[in-house]
Design a protein around this motif. Structure first.
Motif, PDB file in Angstrom:
ATOM      1  N   ALA A  38       0.869  -1.173   0.000  1.00 64.00           N
ATOM      2  CA  ALA A  38       0.000   0.000   0.000  1.00 64.00           C
ATOM      3  C   ALA A  38       0.908   1.226   0.000  1.00 64.00           C
ATOM      4  O   ALA A  38       1.651   1.455   0.948  1.00 64.00           O
ATOM      5  N   VAL A  39       0.884   1.974  -1.091  1.00 62.10           N
ATOM      6  CA  VAL A  39       1.780   3.109  -1.270  1.00 62.10           C
ATOM      7  C   VAL A  39       1.010   4.403  -1.037  1.00 62.10           C
ATOM      8  O   VAL A  39       0.033   4.678  -1.731  1.00 62.10           O
ATOM      9  N   ASN A  40       1.456   5.184  -0.061  1.00 62.59           N
ATOM     10  CA  ASN A  40       0.807   6.452   0.259  1.00 62.59           C
ATOM     11  C   ASN A  40       1.375   7.570  -0.607  1.00 62.59           C
ATOM     12  O   ASN A  40       2.588   7.688  -0.756  1.00 62.59           O
ATOM     13  N   THR A  41       0.471   8.355  -1.185  1.00 62.95           N
ATOM     14  CA  THR A  41       0.856   9.549  -1.930  1.00 62.95           C
ATOM     15  C   THR A  41       0.107  10.729  -1.308  1.00 62.95           C
ATOM     16  O   THR A  41      -0.786  10.532  -0.481  1.00 62.95           O
ATOM     17  N   LYS A  42       0.429  11.931  -1.730  1.00 64.26           N
ATOM     18  CA  LYS A  42      -0.291  13.083  -1.174  1.00 64.26           C
ATOM     19  C   LYS A  42      -1.739  13.124  -1.664  1.00 64.26           C
ATOM     20  O   LYS A  42      -2.560  13.836  -1.114  1.00 64.26           O
ATOM     21  N   ARG A  43      -2.070  12.339  -2.679  1.00 66.36           N
ATOM     22  CA  ARG A  43      -3.441  12.262  -3.193  1.00 66.36           C
ATOM     23  C   ARG A  43      -4.234  11.111  -2.566  1.00 66.36           C
ATOM     24  O   ARG A  43      -5.446  11.058  -2.688  1.00 66.36           O
ATOM     25  N   GLY A  44      -3.532  10.156  -1.927  1.00 66.38           N
ATOM     26  CA  GLY A  44      -4.200   9.006  -1.333  1.00 66.38           C
ATOM     27  C   GLY A  44      -3.351   7.749  -1.494  1.00 66.38           C
ATOM     28  O   GLY A  44      -2.241   7.796  -2.028  1.00 66.38           O
ATOM     29  N   THR A  45      -3.876   6.639  -1.040  1.00 71.11           N
ATOM     30  CA  THR A  45      -3.154   5.364  -1.059  1.00 71.11           C
ATOM     31  C   THR A  45      -3.478   4.586  -2.319  1.00 71.11           C
ATOM     32  O   THR A  45      -4.637   4.531  -2.747  1.00 71.11           O
ATOM     33  N   VAL A  46      -2.454   3.952  -2.887  1.00 73.29           N
ATOM     34  CA  VAL A  46      -2.615   3.090  -4.052  1.00 73.29           C
ATOM     35  C   VAL A  46      -2.105   1.712  -3.678  1.00 73.29           C
ATOM     36  O   VAL A  46      -0.996   1.569  -3.149  1.00 73.29           O
ATOM     37  N   GLN A  47      -2.917   0.695  -3.943  1.00 76.73           N
ATOM     38  CA  GLN A  47      -2.517  -0.690  -3.700  1.00 76.73           C
ATOM     39  C   GLN A  47      -3.179  -1.570  -4.743  1.00 76.73           C
ATOM     40  O   GLN A  47      -4.362  -1.416  -5.036  1.00 76.73           O
ATOM     41  N   VAL A  48      -2.390  -2.481  -5.308  1.00 75.84           N
ATOM     42  CA  VAL A  48      -2.915  -3.414  -6.295  1.00 75.84           C
ATOM     43  C   VAL A  48      -2.752  -4.837  -5.806  1.00 75.84           C
ATOM     44  O   VAL A  48      -1.978  -5.117  -4.883  1.00 75.84           O
TER      45      VAL A  48
END
Length: 114
Positions: A38-48
């Protein structure tokens, strides 16, 4: 002329809805699904989550992603790129750089940990 503008807007919005529809591939048999980081960015979390069929990537599913127009536009493109490349070495989608980089990182994590 007054009816043309609403008709055009409705047509475009209908096209966008259909364009964003993405049928999922159902993995059968021995497909193993591995969740990426789960990768956190300033726009939100992305996880595949990556579904493997043998040594091949059979599908990539989004478990988490920011709810934004650029992200919604980028996700089907990133999925297609990953399936074609059979790796996390995929191009960044213009306008969704943070999402693209996080998607690739989560994808690579799943590939490395299968």
């Amino acid at each position: 002329m007054h009816r043309a503008i609403p008709a055009m807007l409705l047509s475009v919005s209908g096209f966008v809805i259909v364009w964003q529809f993405e049928p999922s591939i159902v993995a059968t048999g021995s497909g193993a699904a591995i969740a990426g980081e789960a990768v956190n960015t300033k726009r939100g979390t992305v996880q595949v989550e990556v579904v493997f069929a043998g040594d091949r990537i059979a599908d990539v599913r989004v478990l988490q992603a920011p709810d934004s127009a650029p992200t919604r536009m980028a996700l089907p493109i990133l999925r297609e790129e990953a399936l074609l490349a059979q790796s996390a070495d995929i191009d960044t989608v213009s306008g969704a750089t943070l999402t693209s980089e996080a998607y690739s990182r989560s994808l690579q994590y799943a590939i490395d940990h299968r």
